[in-house]
Design a protein around this motif. Sequence first.
Motif, PDB file in Angstrom:
ATOM      1  N   ALA A  55       0.814  -1.216   0.000  1.00 27.82           N
ATOM      2  CA  ALA A  55       0.000   0.000   0.000  1.00 27.82           C
ATOM      3  C   ALA A  55       0.848   1.265   0.000  1.00 27.82           C
ATOM      4  N   GLY A  56       1.981   1.224   0.651  1.00 28.80           N
ATOM      5  CA  GLY A  56       2.812   2.416   0.748  1.00 28.80           C
ATOM      6  C   GLY A  56       3.943   2.406  -0.251  1.00 28.80           C
ATOM      7  N   PRO A  57       4.753   3.452  -0.216  1.00 31.25           N
ATOM      8  CA  PRO A  57       5.899   3.530  -1.125  1.00 31.25           C
ATOM      9  C   PRO A  57       7.091   2.719  -0.625  1.00 31.25           C
ATOM     10  N   ALA A  58       6.893   1.430  -0.473  1.00 33.07           N
ATOM     11  CA  ALA A  58       7.956   0.548   0.011  1.00 33.07           C
ATOM     12  C   ALA A  58       8.887   0.187  -1.134  1.00 33.07           C
ATOM     13  N   PRO A  59      10.154  -0.077  -0.819  1.00 38.14           N
ATOM     14  CA  PRO A  59      11.072  -0.508  -1.873  1.00 38.14           C
ATOM     15  C   PRO A  59      10.667  -1.873  -2.441  1.00 38.14           C
ATOM     16  N   THR A  60      11.118  -2.153  -3.638  1.00 37.55           N
ATOM     17  CA  THR A  60      10.753  -3.398  -4.314  1.00 37.55           C
ATOM     18  C   THR A  60      11.179  -4.612  -3.507  1.00 37.55           C
ATOM     19  N   ARG A  61      12.348  -4.557  -2.917  1.00 36.92           N
ATOM     20  CA  ARG A  61      12.841  -5.690  -2.114  1.00 36.92           C
ATOM     21  C   ARG A  61      11.912  -5.970  -0.932  1.00 36.92           C
ATOM     22  N   ALA A  62      11.407  -4.935  -0.285  1.00 41.80           N
ATOM     23  CA  ALA A  62      10.479  -5.123   0.839  1.00 41.80           C
ATOM     24  C   ALA A  62       9.183  -5.750   0.362  1.00 41.80           C
TER      25      ALA A  62
END
Length: 86
Positions: A55-62
């Motif tokens: 949902a949030g602007p998390a990095p791709t790895r996360a």
Amino acid sequence: MRGELRLLRAAAIVEAASLLVLLVNLATVHWEPVASATGPIHGCAYLLAIAATWAGPAPTRARLVALIPAVGGLLALRETRRTPTT
């Protein structure tokens, strides 16, 4: 991002705690009511951790490690905290 991070943290803690309850139950008394009650809680926490990560602007790895069963929420939380967002 603040609300998603708080939701991810709560979901990761519930996911890990419910997994611990399931494994202890399996290794000791193996009561069916405990597994029946804790299993859906664990599954919902797993899905909620995935949703909170995406949902949030998390990095791709996360986002990718959030898909790992059992520990994905904790790993995604670690990756989200480690990677600075711009």
